[in-house]
Write an enzyme that holds these catalytic residues in place. Structure first.
Site, PDB file in Angstrom:
ATOM      1  N   TYR A 162       0.712  -1.276  -0.053  1.00 22.19           N
ATOM      2  CA  TYR A 162       0.157   0.070  -0.037  1.00 22.19           C
ATOM      3  C   TYR A 162       0.791   1.062   0.060  1.00 22.19           C
ATOM      4  O   TYR A 162       0.487   2.266  -0.329  1.00 22.19           O
ATOM      5  CB  TYR A 162      -0.825   0.038   1.242  1.00 22.19           C
ATOM      6  CG  TYR A 162      -2.154  -0.836   0.997  1.00 22.19           C
ATOM      7  CD1 TYR A 162      -3.224  -0.688   0.475  1.00 22.19           C
ATOM      8  CD2 TYR A 162      -1.891  -2.312   1.612  1.00 22.19           C
ATOM      9  CE1 TYR A 162      -4.399  -1.743   0.172  1.00 22.19           C
ATOM     10  CE2 TYR A 162      -2.766  -3.335   1.377  1.00 22.19           C
ATOM     11  CZ  TYR A 162      -4.075  -2.937   0.855  1.00 22.19           C
ATOM     12  OH  TYR A 162      -5.098  -3.994   0.763  1.00 22.19           O
ATOM     13  N   ALA A 278     -13.846  -5.148  -2.987  1.00 19.43           N
ATOM     14  CA  ALA A 278     -14.940  -5.767  -2.710  1.00 19.43           C
ATOM     15  C   ALA A 278     -14.751  -6.769  -1.588  1.00 19.43           C
ATOM     16  O   ALA A 278     -14.307  -7.836  -1.777  1.00 19.43           O
ATOM     17  CB  ALA A 278     -15.525  -6.231  -4.055  1.00 19.43           C
ATOM     18  N   THR A 315      -8.793  -6.009  -5.964  1.00 16.42           N
ATOM     19  CA  THR A 315      -7.414  -5.573  -5.280  1.00 16.42           C
ATOM     20  C   THR A 315      -7.511  -5.872  -3.804  1.00 16.42           C
ATOM     21  O   THR A 315      -6.493  -5.827  -3.183  1.00 16.42           O
ATOM     22  CB  THR A 315      -6.928  -4.269  -5.654  1.00 16.42           C
ATOM     23  OG1 THR A 315      -8.160  -3.332  -5.547  1.00 16.42           O
ATOM     24  CG2 THR A 315      -6.466  -4.017  -7.156  1.00 16.42           C
ATOM     25  N   GLU A 316      -8.745  -5.973  -3.228  1.00 17.94           N
ATOM     26  CA  GLU A 316      -9.121  -6.694  -1.809  1.00 17.94           C
ATOM     27  C   GLU A 316     -10.467  -7.460  -2.038  1.00 17.94           C
ATOM     28  O   GLU A 316     -11.340  -6.926  -2.445  1.00 17.94           O
ATOM     29  CB  GLU A 316      -9.044  -5.211  -1.051  1.00 17.94           C
ATOM     30  CG  GLU A 316      -8.040  -4.772  -0.413  1.00 17.94           C
ATOM     31  CD  GLU A 316      -8.336  -3.688   0.752  1.00 17.94           C
ATOM     32  OE1 GLU A 316      -9.544  -3.852   1.250  1.00 17.94           O
ATOM     33  OE2 GLU A 316      -7.300  -2.824   1.042  1.00 17.94           O
ATOM     34  N   THR A 317     -10.071  -8.590  -1.420  1.00 21.63           N
ATOM     35  CA  THR A 317     -11.557  -9.462  -0.986  1.00 21.63           C
ATOM     36  C   THR A 317     -11.117 -10.478  -0.138  1.00 21.63           C
ATOM     37  O   THR A 317      -9.739 -11.091  -0.321  1.00 21.63           O
ATOM     38  CB  THR A 317     -12.064  -9.876  -2.193  1.00 21.63           C
ATOM     39  OG1 THR A 317     -13.107 -10.602  -1.967  1.00 21.63           O
ATOM     40  CG2 THR A 317     -11.212 -11.008  -2.982  1.00 21.63           C
TER      41      THR A 317
END
Length: 378
Positions: A162, A278, A315-317
């Site tokens: 990040y 998501a 990119t995030e789950t």
């Protein structure tokens, strides 16, 4: 659009999607919970990619849909989505050629328009996984600890970072395998150029730009109410200019939530492909084992909102292993495993899992679950 599996969804023809709620994860200098809603209608779309096609019921954004963003300290109210009406997914081969989701669609952002870097899925079962360099007390992990933890993630082709603090880029470049790449991030948009200078120095000293899968400028800024789409455009343009000057020619994106993109389709014009976060857990009406179908539906919704011009990467789950229940979404290690398995099966090639290890440096957050999303933590 890149799919690991090609899936047929059936949705009630007259179903109307109710408003969605999405919350974002805390990262350094970020402590707010956000509620964003939209109204959608269901249409049937068939897309193709090479010699395979995907048919799905994709919610289309109504023309009169408007953005509603409110920043508050309370968990958002949860509403059901059409995911409950989606039948079980089944994979199937197809020789039908189609081009609706082709990455050759023109876009204004750069020569990388619409395209996500090529690559498959390693033994980890998904495109990649996120990684945090912070110790339990919020300090920086040692280089040796980072090396030990990255070694556990060798099954993933992509490691998402990040920021550039804590010498994390250098440490991960040294620790990763030669075939792995880094999804790099410039988290602090108040100092984009200096952040990119730090990234470039790390790459020069410990690797090459070939080790960088994508560079993200900002994370969930529109969802947080911290930036407007026009500001995102300026941030990405500044980042792209600085990256080009540093010798980087790969994709540049700005990550936001799926619902922020659906509510603000202008965002589709600024990134080289759509990078969205998501989490089915925050929906509150999706059980863990249905996470994959839910995530795939959000991929399809974003693709539709962008007019079929941009590939979509989640990119995030993930799913928390501890915390309080959110409707039918129950945190537990077994449910986390079920959710991750479902995501890998339905859309692993288009998903970066969240996250490698628990983030005990964070506040408890909504549902007291914010610390406990680590897939490789006990």
């Amino acid at each position: 659009m890149l799919f690991k599996s090609f899936v047929t969804f059936t949705v009630l023809a007259n179903a109307l999607a109710a408003p969605l709620a999405h919350q974002h994860h805390q990262h350094k200098e970020e402590k707010r919970a956000v509620h964003v809603v939209t109204t959608t209608n269901v249409v049937v779309v068939t897309i193709g990619n090479g010699d395979q096609t995907t048919t799905f019921a994709a919610p289309s954004v109504a023309a009169e849909s408007s953005v509603s963003v409110s920043v508050n300290t309370e968990p958002p109210q949860n509403h059901p989505t059409t995911t409950q009406d989606v039948a079980s997914a089944s994979t199937y081969p197809s020789s039908t050629d189609g081009s609706a989701a082709s990455s050759s669609a023109a876009a204004s952002s750069s020569s990388q328009a619409g395209s996500e870097p090529s690559g498959g899925v390693g033994s980890g079962g998904a495109k990649g996984i996120t990684y945090s360099p912070y110790s339990d007390n919020g300090g920086c992990k040692s280089e040796s600890q980072i090396a030990s933890e990255i070694a556990q993630l060798s099954g993933f082709d992509v490691i998402r970072l990040y920021g550039v603090d804590c010498s994390q880029v250098e440490a991960v470049l040294k620790a990763k395998t030669s075939s792995q790449k880094i999804f790099a991030g410039i988290f602090d948009v108040s100092s984009i150029t200096s952040g990119i200078e730090s990234l470039a120095e790390a790459v020069k000293s410990c690797g090459s730009w070939d080790d960088i899968y994508t560079v993200s400028i900002g994370n969930e800024l529109v969802n947080a109410g911290s930036a407007t789409p026009s500001q995102i455009k300026a941030y990405v343009e500044e980042g792209r200019k600085a990256l080009k000057a540093a010798g980087y020619t790969g994709p540049v994106v700005s990550v936001d939530t799926f619902i922020a993109v659906i509510n603000n389709p202008d965002l589709c014009d600024y990134s080289d492909y759509m990078a969205v976060n998501a989490h089915a857990f925050f929906d509150g009406h999706v059980v863990a084992e249905n996470s994959g179908a839910w995530v795939l539906q959000q991929i399809q919704r974003v693709w539709t909102a962008c007019g079929g011009k941009k590939n979509v990467l989640i990119t995030e789950t993930g799913w928390p292993s501890r915390g309080d229940s959110n409707g039918v979404a129950v945190p537990s290690k077994s449910n986390q495993q079920a959710a991750i398995s479902s995501i890998k099966s339905s859309c692993g090639a288009s998903a970066i899992l969240f996250t490698a290890f628990n983030d005990l440096w964070k506040a408890d957050g909504p549902y007291n679950a914010e610390k406990y999303w680590g897939i490789y933590s006990n």
